[in-house]
Scaffold this active site. Structure first.
Site, PDB file in Angstrom:
ATOM      1  N   ASP A 236      35.132  42.605  44.408  1.00  0.00           N
ATOM      2  CA  ASP A 236      36.403  42.714  43.624  1.00  0.00           C
ATOM      3  C   ASP A 236      37.654  42.588  44.639  1.00  0.00           C
ATOM      4  OD1 ASP A 236      38.035  42.960  41.521  1.00  0.00           O
ATOM      5  OD2 ASP A 236      37.553  45.107  41.294  1.00  0.00           O
TER       6      ASP A 236
ATOM      7  N   HIS B 251      35.362  49.170  42.464  1.00  0.00           N
ATOM      8  CA  HIS B 251      36.474  50.172  42.439  1.00  0.00           C
ATOM      9  C   HIS B 251      35.805  51.252  43.445  1.00  0.00           C
ATOM     10  CE1 HIS B 251      39.044  48.544  39.018  1.00  0.00           C
ATOM     11  NE2 HIS B 251      38.510  47.768  39.792  1.00  0.00           N
TER      12      HIS B 251
ATOM     13  N   GLU C 299      46.442  42.031  40.664  1.00  0.00           N
ATOM     14  CA  GLU C 299      45.617  42.213  39.562  1.00  0.00           C
ATOM     15  C   GLU C 299      45.278  43.511  39.026  1.00  0.00           C
ATOM     16  OE1 GLU C 299      42.194  42.399  36.807  1.00  0.00           O
ATOM     17  OE2 GLU C 299      42.332  43.036  38.909  1.00  0.00           O
ATOM     18  N   GLU C 300      45.245  44.418  39.964  1.00  0.00           N
ATOM     19  CA  GLU C 300      44.566  45.707  39.663  1.00  0.00           C
ATOM     20  C   GLU C 300      45.466  46.864  39.178  1.00  0.00           C
ATOM     21  OE1 GLU C 300      41.490  46.154  39.605  1.00  0.00           O
ATOM     22  OE2 GLU C 300      40.483  45.112  41.122  1.00  0.00           O
TER      23      GLU C 300
HETATM   24 ZN   LIG Z   1      39.007  42.218  39.801  1.00  0.00          ZN
END
Ligand SMILES: [Zn+2]
Length: 479
Positions: free
Chosen positions: A294, A433, A328-329
């Site tokens: 991610d 995450h 983005e997060e």
């Molecule tokens: Zn992502």
């Protein structure tokens, strides 16, 4: 539609022996589909994506939104694109409120003190010292919202909805992130001094999953923490045994003003360069791991797909644009849309020439389904794509793709059709995450299958005049 009818026919030639149905058609279209199959096979036999994902995660480690690391990684990625033959490579900056985790800790207080494993939630404020207070447990956000006014005064709100449901399509995640996002404001409204949520993930490890919480009226009102799954079980058992349970929480997290950036590069179309296909992913990661799944993987997959197309011997008619979106997060005090919003504002009226956009932001495990825009599913184009993708295990999705993800969401909102190459997310939320989101979790063979699917599909779109906006059912064509 005319062209895509011929695409369908031509595809039968290209993948003859798998699903051949229809008689031969125009040489041009047969060549497009044959080349799609060749591009697919070329991507399977190389591993360009592995080089990118290895380099970016190793050189820069974690890349929090707006951090020096994200900025440096973006500059490096722009150089990587230029080195690999991308054109019009550029970095587009935008302002951002950044967030830095500091030191954090949590413990059960009392006769049998116990350490709890927590991670502060993104953009939540620090605790200004140590908070020590009684915990009040809720199973749902609705139950927290229904608590009497003032009933949590001086206390810590703890929401434990149970373990996230593991699903191939990741659909267990959405209902729980809603609690993570809205929880601090809901807890503050009842007088609480802090908010704790059972870590949103499908694993059973003492590895808390961070993630952003939401600004409400421009603020995140309370410190928020994710509590690792086994610790959440422990705390819930202690509470169930009766009597008040008190815990301590501390965090030195803080926000700061910074800039983030999108990195853009393209394979310029040979004959209709103004017609653009966007391949999106995000550059930033959470701070705990190195952001391999991610979402360095998404950048690797889309870059490698575009490069495979560029090296196929002929440029497609339309432009293939790779965007590595910044930040983005994280949520922001005002709704700017982060990198996706900045990109949309930057292109202005050029949005009308955006044929379609897709986003790779779900790890690197194999793709199993293709979702096309409303009206395109079942079309001749879809059938042609289906024939090229079937041999690598990608089937048509039952549902049309409507919104894309966070990065291309603003484009979708502005009327740009979107597609989804849906990845197997069965193990994604074990790692997502957490400190465990690292390079070793990527399976090179599955990542190559991703590149093959992206390259073949994008080639089919880029070297045709397929118009997804025209296929949209009348009821959805209000744009
Ligand atoms: Zn992502």
């Amino acid at each position: 539609m005319r062209l895509t009818t011929r695409l369908l026919a031509a595809s039968a030639l290209a993948v003859s022996g798998t699903l051949a149905l229809v008689a031969p058609a125009g040489a041009q279209d047969a060549a497009t589909v044959e080349r799609a199959a060749a591009i697919r096979d070329a991507a399977l036999s190389r591993n360009i994506a592995l080089d990118y994902v290895t380099q970016i995660t190793t050189r820069f480690g974690a890349r929090p939104a707006g951090s020096h690391s994200e900025q440096q990684a973006a500059a490096w990625a722009a150089g990587y694109m230029r080195e690999h033959g991308f054109q019009n490579v550029r970095i587009e900056q935008f302002p951002l409120v950044g967030w830095e985790r500091g030191e954090e800790s949590a413990a059960v207080l009392g006769d049998h003190p116990q350490r709890l494993v927590v991670a502060a939630l993104g953009h939540s404020p620090g605790t200004n010292g140590v908070i020590e207070a009684e915990v009040v447990r809720f199973e749902t956000l609705e139950a927290l919202n229904a608590a009497p006014a003032g009933s949590l005064a001086g206390k810590i709100a703890y929401v434990d909805p149970g373990q996230m449901v593991r699903m191939q399509d990741g659909s267990g995640y959405g209902p729980l992130t809603r609690i993570r996002g809205a929880g601090p404001a809901a807890a503050a409204a009842k007088g609480a001094v802090a908010f704790v949520i059972r870590s949103v993930g499908s694993d059973e490890h003492r590895m808390p999953h961070t993630g952003t919480t939401r600004y409400v009226d421009g603020v995140v009102p309370l410190p928020g923490f994710a509590l690792a799954a086994p610790d959440a079980d422990q705390l819930s058992r202690l509470i169930a045994m009766g009597g008040p349970v008190r815990i301590s929480l501390s965090s030195t997290a803080h926000t700061y003003q910074t800039v983030s950036q999108n990195v853009v590069g393209e394979i310029t179309g040979a004959t209709r360069p103004h017609e653009v296909i966007v391949l999106g992913s995000h550059m930033d990661s959470w701070d705990l791991g190195t952001g391999a799944i991610d979402d360095a993987a998404g950048g690797a997959i889309t870059l490698a797909a575009a490069k495979t197309i560029a090296e196929s011997g002929r440029r497609p008619a339309r432009t293939v644009r790779v965007v590595l979106y910044g930040s983005e997060e994280v949520d922001q005090p005002t709704n700017t849309g982060n990198g996706g919003g900045a990109y949309l504002r930057g292109i202005g009226s050029e949005v009308e020439n955006h044929i379609i956009a897709g986003e790779s932001d779900f790890g690197a495990d194999r793709i199993y389904a293709l979702g096309l825009p409303p009206g395109a599913q079942g079309s001749d184009f879809a059938k042609a794509a289906g024939r090229v993708l079937y041999p690598i295990g990608v089937l048509p999705s039952a549902d049309p793709e409507l919104h894309g993800g966070a990065d291309i969401g603003p484009l979708a909102g502005a009327g740009v059709p979107v597609f989804g190459l849906n990845q197997d997310g069965t193990r994604y939320f074990d790692l997502h995450h957490t400190a465990d989101d690292t390079l070793d979790k990527i399976d090179p063979a599955q990542m190559s299958q991703n590149v093959a699917a992206w390259a073949a599909l994008v080639w089919l779109i880029a070297d045709s005049d397929v118009d997804f906006r025209a296929m949209r059912p009348a009821a959805q064509a209000a744009h």
